[in-house]
Design a protein around this motif. Sequence first.
Motif, PDB file in Angstrom:
ATOM      1  N   VAL A  18       0.839  -1.195   0.000  1.00 49.69           N
ATOM      2  CA  VAL A  18       0.000   0.000   0.000  1.00 49.69           C
ATOM      3  C   VAL A  18       0.880   1.253   0.000  1.00 49.69           C
ATOM      4  O   VAL A  18       1.929   1.292   0.653  1.00 49.69           O
ATOM      5  N   SER A  19       0.469   2.271  -0.724  1.00 47.85           N
ATOM      6  CA  SER A  19       1.236   3.510  -0.800  1.00 47.85           C
ATOM      7  C   SER A  19       1.248   4.224   0.550  1.00 47.85           C
ATOM      8  O   SER A  19       0.383   4.010   1.399  1.00 47.85           O
ATOM      9  N   ARG A  20       2.224   5.092   0.696  1.00 49.23           N
ATOM     10  CA  ARG A  20       2.392   5.799   1.967  1.00 49.23           C
ATOM     11  C   ARG A  20       1.141   6.596   2.339  1.00 49.23           C
ATOM     12  O   ARG A  20       0.781   6.694   3.517  1.00 49.23           O
ATOM     13  N   ASP A  21       0.453   7.160   1.346  1.00 49.53           N
ATOM     14  CA  ASP A  21      -0.739   7.960   1.616  1.00 49.53           C
ATOM     15  C   ASP A  21      -2.018   7.122   1.678  1.00 49.53           C
ATOM     16  O   ASP A  21      -3.122   7.674   1.797  1.00 49.53           O
ATOM     17  N   HIS A  24      -3.343   3.990  -2.882  1.00 51.99           N
ATOM     18  CA  HIS A  24      -3.207   2.984  -3.930  1.00 51.99           C
ATOM     19  C   HIS A  24      -2.503   1.742  -3.392  1.00 51.99           C
ATOM     20  O   HIS A  24      -1.853   1.779  -2.348  1.00 51.99           O
ATOM     21  N   TYR A  25      -2.629   0.664  -4.136  1.00 56.66           N
ATOM     22  CA  TYR A  25      -1.938  -0.568  -3.780  1.00 56.66           C
ATOM     23  C   TYR A  25      -1.527  -1.312  -5.031  1.00 56.66           C
ATOM     24  O   TYR A  25      -2.058  -1.070  -6.129  1.00 56.66           O
ATOM     25  N   VAL A  26      -0.577  -2.205  -4.869  1.00 53.83           N
ATOM     26  CA  VAL A  26      -0.203  -3.160  -5.912  1.00 53.83           C
ATOM     27  C   VAL A  26      -0.128  -4.534  -5.276  1.00 53.83           C
ATOM     28  O   VAL A  26       0.140  -4.663  -4.073  1.00 53.83           O
ATOM     29  N   ASN A  57       5.099   4.525  -4.581  1.00 52.02           N
ATOM     30  CA  ASN A  57       5.137   5.897  -4.072  1.00 52.02           C
ATOM     31  C   ASN A  57       5.704   6.884  -5.084  1.00 52.02           C
ATOM     32  O   ASN A  57       5.378   8.080  -5.043  1.00 52.02           O
ATOM     33  N   GLU A  58       6.525   6.381  -6.006  1.00 50.54           N
ATOM     34  CA  GLU A  58       7.132   7.253  -7.021  1.00 50.54           C
ATOM     35  C   GLU A  58       6.308   7.318  -8.304  1.00 50.54           C
ATOM     36  O   GLU A  58       6.714   7.955  -9.273  1.00 50.54           O
ATOM     37  N   ASP A  63       0.476  -1.039 -12.526  1.00 49.55           N
ATOM     38  CA  ASP A  63      -0.700  -1.827 -12.144  1.00 49.55           C
ATOM     39  C   ASP A  63      -1.313  -1.375 -10.824  1.00 49.55           C
ATOM     40  O   ASP A  63      -2.044  -2.118 -10.182  1.00 49.55           O
ATOM     41  N   ALA A  64      -1.033  -0.126 -10.407  1.00 47.84           N
ATOM     42  CA  ALA A  64      -1.583   0.388  -9.151  1.00 47.84           C
ATOM     43  C   ALA A  64      -3.099   0.495  -9.222  1.00 47.84           C
ATOM     44  O   ALA A  64      -3.667   0.882 -10.243  1.00 47.84           O
ATOM     45  N   GLN A  65      -3.745   0.136  -8.097  1.00 47.15           N
ATOM     46  CA  GLN A  65      -5.204   0.187  -7.992  1.00 47.15           C
ATOM     47  C   GLN A  65      -5.597   1.049  -6.795  1.00 47.15           C
ATOM     48  O   GLN A  65      -4.836   1.167  -5.828  1.00 47.15           O
ATOM     49  N   PRO A  66      -6.796   1.659  -6.822  1.00 51.28           N
ATOM     50  CA  PRO A  66      -7.249   2.426  -5.652  1.00 51.28           C
ATOM     51  C   PRO A  66      -7.375   1.516  -4.432  1.00 51.28           C
ATOM     52  O   PRO A  66      -7.896   0.406  -4.524  1.00 51.28           O
TER      53      PRO A  66
END
Length: 340
Positions: A18-21, A24-26, A57-58, A63-66
């Motif tokens: 999961v992204s820092r914020d 999003h996730y992969v 994060n960058e 393939d990032a998803q909400p």
Amino acid sequence: MKLATLKNGSRDGTLVVVSRDLKHYVSAGGAAPTLQAALDNWEYTAPQLAALYAALNEGRAADAQPFDESACHSPLPRAYQWADGSAYINHVELVRKARNAEVPASFYTDPLMYQGGSDSFVGPRDSIYALSEDWGIDLEAEVAVITGDVKMGASDADAAGAIRLVMLVNDVSLRNLIPNELAKGFGFFNSKPASAFSPVAVTPDELGAHWADNKLHLPLTVHLNQQPFGKPNAGEDMTFSFAQLVAHAAKTRELAAGTIIGSGTVSNKQGSLHGSSIANGGVGYCCLAEVRMYETIEGGKPATGFLKFGDTVRIEMFDGQGASVFGAIDQTVAHYQERG
């Protein structure tokens, strides 16, 4: 990095990064299908997961998803071991004072700890189920860590090095069942139903300066029925660090990767009932029992009731910039119905 487990119909779910914020996730993909698998081979999987985290994060993860917290199970939907300490002696002191009893001197040097049920946790947005309100349903907002393998007799330093992830927990207690259980001299069982953990588990390095001395120095925010209930700092008044708690658990046994160790109810020292609530300028509470203890100490008996069906509990932690670190445990108390 930040890791979560999405529900997929299986007992153990699917591991995602999961992204820092928390937006999003992969998929963890080839690194590990589940969090337990990642923990079992941490030296191999952690670098791969970290690379996915950096790409996400960058903005390099195609393939990032909400990310949807309501789709999460607890990071470990079940665990080989779940042991909860009582690191905040202020909480113990209040319990003892409410019944005019002294705190044994050993409690300040030898941690309290019980072994909870770990075969099945509930998700952070799942209901708190019970068959009766008469059981005295109570929340307990805490911090917990997940370890790698820990050798028997590990030192505090060894234990600190084995801490892999940090998360939040609602360790529900059925207060009216506790006295009779403890009177048997065999500890908790029926009075401790399934716990729920935060949507996301976080590596200690991700917490920066807030992770110091193996404690998490941030306020733990609790809302009860959408009203502010608690915001004590989890790093303050913590008599035993997580390194000490893990070492205590490993005193006579090895701990397997995936062991969860809880802090116990977060509790800060406060002057009195009338100055301890958020409404009165205090930092509030992380469980209803603590309010009732203040009421008993100052008024002779408790006035606040326990949770009722339909009540809501929200537990979350925010960093210095106001961003949610672990996502939120957000639960409704409900009458248990057998699931088909």
